[in-house]
Design a protein around this motif. Sequence first.
Motif, mmCIF file in Angstrom:
data_model
loop_
_atom_site.group_PDB
_atom_site.id
_atom_site.type_symbol
_atom_site.label_atom_id
_atom_site.label_comp_id
_atom_site.label_asym_id
_atom_site.label_seq_id
_atom_site.Cartn_x
_atom_site.Cartn_y
_atom_site.Cartn_z
ATOM 1 N N LEU A 134 0.859 -1.198 0.000
ATOM 2 C CA LEU A 134 0.000 0.000 0.000
ATOM 3 C C LEU A 134 0.885 1.234 0.000
ATOM 4 N N ALA A 135 1.903 1.225 0.869
ATOM 5 C CA ALA A 135 2.852 2.331 0.887
ATOM 6 C C ALA A 135 3.557 2.415 -0.457
ATOM 7 N N MET A 137 2.321 1.615 -3.321
ATOM 8 C CA MET A 137 1.389 2.227 -4.261
ATOM 9 C C MET A 137 1.356 3.743 -4.076
ATOM 10 N N PHE A 138 1.242 4.179 -2.816
ATOM 11 C CA PHE A 138 1.243 5.618 -2.535
ATOM 12 C C PHE A 138 2.506 6.259 -3.110
ATOM 13 N N PHE A 139 3.640 5.587 -2.842
ATOM 14 C CA PHE A 139 4.918 6.150 -3.269
ATOM 15 C C PHE A 139 4.981 6.265 -4.789
ATOM 16 N N GLY A 142 2.588 8.951 -6.080
ATOM 17 C CA GLY A 142 3.097 10.280 -5.767
ATOM 18 C C GLY A 142 4.296 10.633 -6.629
ATOM 19 N N MET A 143 5.216 9.656 -6.779
ATOM 20 C CA MET A 143 6.419 9.901 -7.573
ATOM 21 C C MET A 143 6.064 10.213 -9.022
#
Lengths: 344, 348
Positions: A134-135, A137-139, A142-143
């Motif tokens: 999940l982190a 995916m967020f990363f 965002g990137m």
Amino acid sequence: MKNKTSQNKFKNLSDTSLLLTITIIVFFVMYIGAIIFQGSGFLKAQTFFDILNDQAALIIVACGMSLVMITGGIDISVGGVVALVSMSCAVGLDYKGMNIFQAILLALGIGLAFGLVQGFLVAYLEIQPFIVTLAGMFFARGMTTIVHTDPFNVANESLVKLKDTRIHVPFMGYVNKVGNYVPAYIEIGVIVALLVVAITFVALRWTKVGRHFYAVGGNRQSAIMLGINAKRTVFLSHIICGLFAGVAGFVYFLHVGSGSPSHAAGMEMDAIASSIIGGTMLTGGVGNVIGSFFGVLSLNTIKKIVSSAGLGDAWWTGITTAAMLCLFLVVQSVVMARKRNAEQ
Amino acid sequence: MQNKKQIFIPLAALIVLALFNLIMDPSFFKITMGLNSEGYQVLSGPLITILDSGSELAILAIGMTLVTAASGGQDISVGAAVAIAGSVMLRVLCGTEASVSELKAPVIVAFLIACVVAMLFGAFNGILVAYFRIQPMIATLILFTAGRSIAAWINNNRLPNISNQAFTYYGGFIPGIPIPTPFIIAVACMIVIALVMKFTTLGLYTQSVGINEHSSKLNGLNPAVIKLISFVILGLCVAVVALIKVSRVSSINYSVIAKDIEMDAILAVALGGNALSGGKFNMAASILGAYVIQFLTTTLYKFKVRSDALPAYKAVVVILLVVLSAPIVRKKLSELAKKLKPAKKEVA
């Protein structure tokens, strides 16, 4: 039951083939039904090839997803990685003066990096895979916007050339209204996707490492007792999944020829859905990449049927996809329950 | 034992974030009393913003904690369910008109209908999980896929608009009360769940089903019913969140409302130190986890991070948090600390 490993393993294998059979039958029934009820459109081979062309990236992602799911994990970062890869490649080609090979290396590198980091956190630090990815995916999402904010089409000549490369399939074309022969074609991405499916299938079925995936997912404790390095197996599954996400990212990029933060939105869920339809179970130990391949095809055939049936409103696709997923899950659950009862 | 300790994880994260803000910009903690656009005295300041906009997440974290504990899995359909509940609410309030200033029905009626609908969808998930034995994440994937489409279908794809002052109270301020209403609602939910935990056996049963389903069955519990109840409670939380969300904008956008909130809600449960594989849980830690996420978001906004780049920073912080709180890492760290201690004594 836990200590009868060999029996357990054997049972899981037959589960795999049972669920796979259901998937393949349903796919063919659905496709034949579409030909009967909606006629000519589905008779053209190109309709089928278009599904392949559009979904090549999803097929590759679903393969990686199935691998991780077979070992009992999950990876929801893949959609984000695909978006990040296509955006990075787009920026690299158009603004940083990269050539195609460098772009491919970049794509593989990004995928591998995600796989390595996530795999390490999941396998060796024993953090829940859902949270780690999940982190991830967020990363990745965002990137993607940090790399470049706005969507744009790539102008790089060699890429456009590669993008428009069509591989004609002999004897599958059709004669159009004017009387010209239109050959059927597939894109390069499809070849890559089929290769990935074939290699993964062979590796899972006939190599030692492949069997380890099933053993670790089916019963981790017994796998460890058998001397299998469970941590390394889980680590490896995440690395391969990340790598496949990188490959899929480039295939996706090759198909759309642009970079955008909204690319591959929800792809991770499509991949999970395809894997499930293909008979892979989230609990691990059961699954097959051929099933995932047919899962992708089924999922997109139903979408195509819905849209060509004139139910153009956007919400119908969501509802029918969900209904199909629901049907598959209930059928799987009932079949497995009956099988369990029969064995007892 | 871990149950009592685990609240320190979100607490420590909160303190670190607060210290960071204190050093970077002490004005972060300033709370002012001022007139809002409607001319009432209200509190404002970054801290109030955190309490205000963290409410939805905190309410969802309550339900998500129960579902996680009972079923050992997570419900990923809450965002879609919020869209459905919000859509139902607007359908009742607006009828078939696109824009109303006079509500067609009292808000409480709309809310109750939305509650029933949301609980039914919760029950649908619950039945799939409890009786068909499908893993929760997969079972809720169905509603995740269909939810926003169903929400659009309920209102025939229109985006109804309410221009009624009284309806904005639930997501804004009630005249005369300077505290944001969402926060009051969230606190009310917390009190209710605290009372339920204290005076009923729900918490105990949920944990025992999560820890060992088979032995709970042998002890006379019905694991399927307990799981179902946890999903229905989450449905209720969803309806409350939908009321706040819809009231905030007096309208709805099916594809945007409560987007990705399921991920944040699961994150809140994980940051609270609860095992995502079910079993023991600490409700307060989950709620605190929700506010940690909101604190982080508000802090990042304060430093002018673009909203679409926000997830990247969030990911880094989340990974740091989970790595530091991972049992293996903590064990290694305490071993390291032990090694360092005797060394210090020798020096002394």
